[in-house]
Design an enzyme around this catalytic site. Structure first.
Site, short mmCIF file in Angstrom:
data_model
loop_
_atom_site.label_atom_id
_atom_site.label_comp_id
_atom_site.label_asym_id
_atom_site.label_seq_id
_atom_site.Cartn_x
_atom_site.Cartn_y
_atom_site.Cartn_z
N ARG A 114 -35.66 -112.11 -45.47
CA ARG A 114 -34.70 -111.65 -46.45
C ARG A 114 -35.72 -111.29 -47.55
NH1 ARG A 114 -31.65 -112.85 -51.19
NH2 ARG A 114 -29.80 -111.93 -51.39
N LYS A 161 -40.24 -114.95 -55.39
CA LYS A 161 -39.83 -116.14 -56.23
C LYS A 161 -40.84 -116.87 -56.81
CE LYS A 161 -35.69 -117.20 -53.34
NZ LYS A 161 -34.82 -118.01 -52.50
#
Length: 273
Positions: A252, A217
């Site tokens: 995840r 991210k």
């Protein structure tokens, strides 16, 4: 499943979308998707998370019909061609998509809206008895990064998740079937993400398995001075290790091998406390 966790689980991301932020278009073909699943299986994945709608910042919504068109062939092929008993989660906010996916062999629902986009998804989880992951987000993927703001992000995320857990329980979902996700990067500023990561133990203390999704991210890229998501594998693995030490049980990720190693080593250290 969530009530019996005794070690960290790695959830491998399989986006069968053309526009996901890191791997959009790479696995939209059935053969490519199956090869990626086989690759993740060899690297020690515990859950395959399949999504047919991108939730990257600024993304547009996708109809349930289009999501079904994208995900069902992959789910069916995993069950029929690979004949794998691997757990599969469906990454969707739509009860229509979730119902079709469950019929094809999925056994976990992963809802980034925590039942707010389509409350029927909570009733579906209750009726079928499958585990459901409830994630915090501020706004929709289209608008969530426009101007997110919190006075106390940890407390506000906790309060919002408690409300969604309460909604799930009222819909008939059993407590043992619920996991929560703070929604790193979903309507969060860089400092908000860091604050949540620094207080993961507070989220764990709520008594539900916590899923952490930091994989590749952007906020980590600003710290590491890189712009390519694929260059953030090591940074992601660091957050996985820190998450394990804080008691997080589900991760995840795009990169299974590296995060499997990080989780296993951190788990061995945690067990030695």
């Amino acid at each position: 499943m969530f009530s019996q966790l005794n070690k960290p689980l790695i959830m491998g991301i399989l986006n069968v979308t053309p526009d996901s932020f890191s791997d959009g278009g790479k696995y939209s073909g059935l053969n490519d998707a199956l090869k990626q699943v086989e690759h993740m299986l060899t690297e020690g994945v515990d859950i395959i998370d399949i999504g047919g709608e991108s939730t990257r910042p600024g993304s547009d919504s996708v109809t349930p019909e289009e999501q079904i068109h994208r995900v069902i062939p992959v789910i069916t092929a995993i069950r029929q061609q690979l004949k794998s008993a691997i757990s599969i989660s469906i990454d969707t906010t739509s009860s229509i998509v979730a119902k079709a996916a469950l019929g094809a062999g999925v056994n976990i629902i992963n809802d980034v809206s925590a039942g707010q986009n389509d409350p029927a998804i909570l009733a579906l989880a209750a009726q079928t008895g499958v585990p459901i992951i409830l994630m915090h987000s501020q706004g929709t993927p289209k608008t969530m990064q426009d101007s997110p703001y919190y006075q106390n992000v940890v407390q506000e995320v906790i309060e919002a998740l408690e409300q969604r857990v309460d909604a799930a329980l009222k819909a008939g979902v059993k407590k043992a079937k619920i996991a929560i996700d703070p929604g790193i990067g979903f309507g969060k500023r860089k400092q908000d993400n860091l604050d949540l990561l620094a207080h993961l133990d507070t989220l764990v203390a709520l008594g539900f398995p916590v899923l952490l999704g930091t994989s590749r991210k952007r906020f980590m890229g600003t710290i590491c001075a890189v712009t390519e998501p694929s260059e953030l594998v090591t940074a992601t693995a660091v957050t996985t290790a820190l998450g394990v030490m804080a008691g997080v049980q589900l991760f995840r990720v795009h990169d299974v091998k590296e995060n499997r190693q990080a989780a296993d080593v951190a788990w061995a250290i945690r067990q030695s406390r």
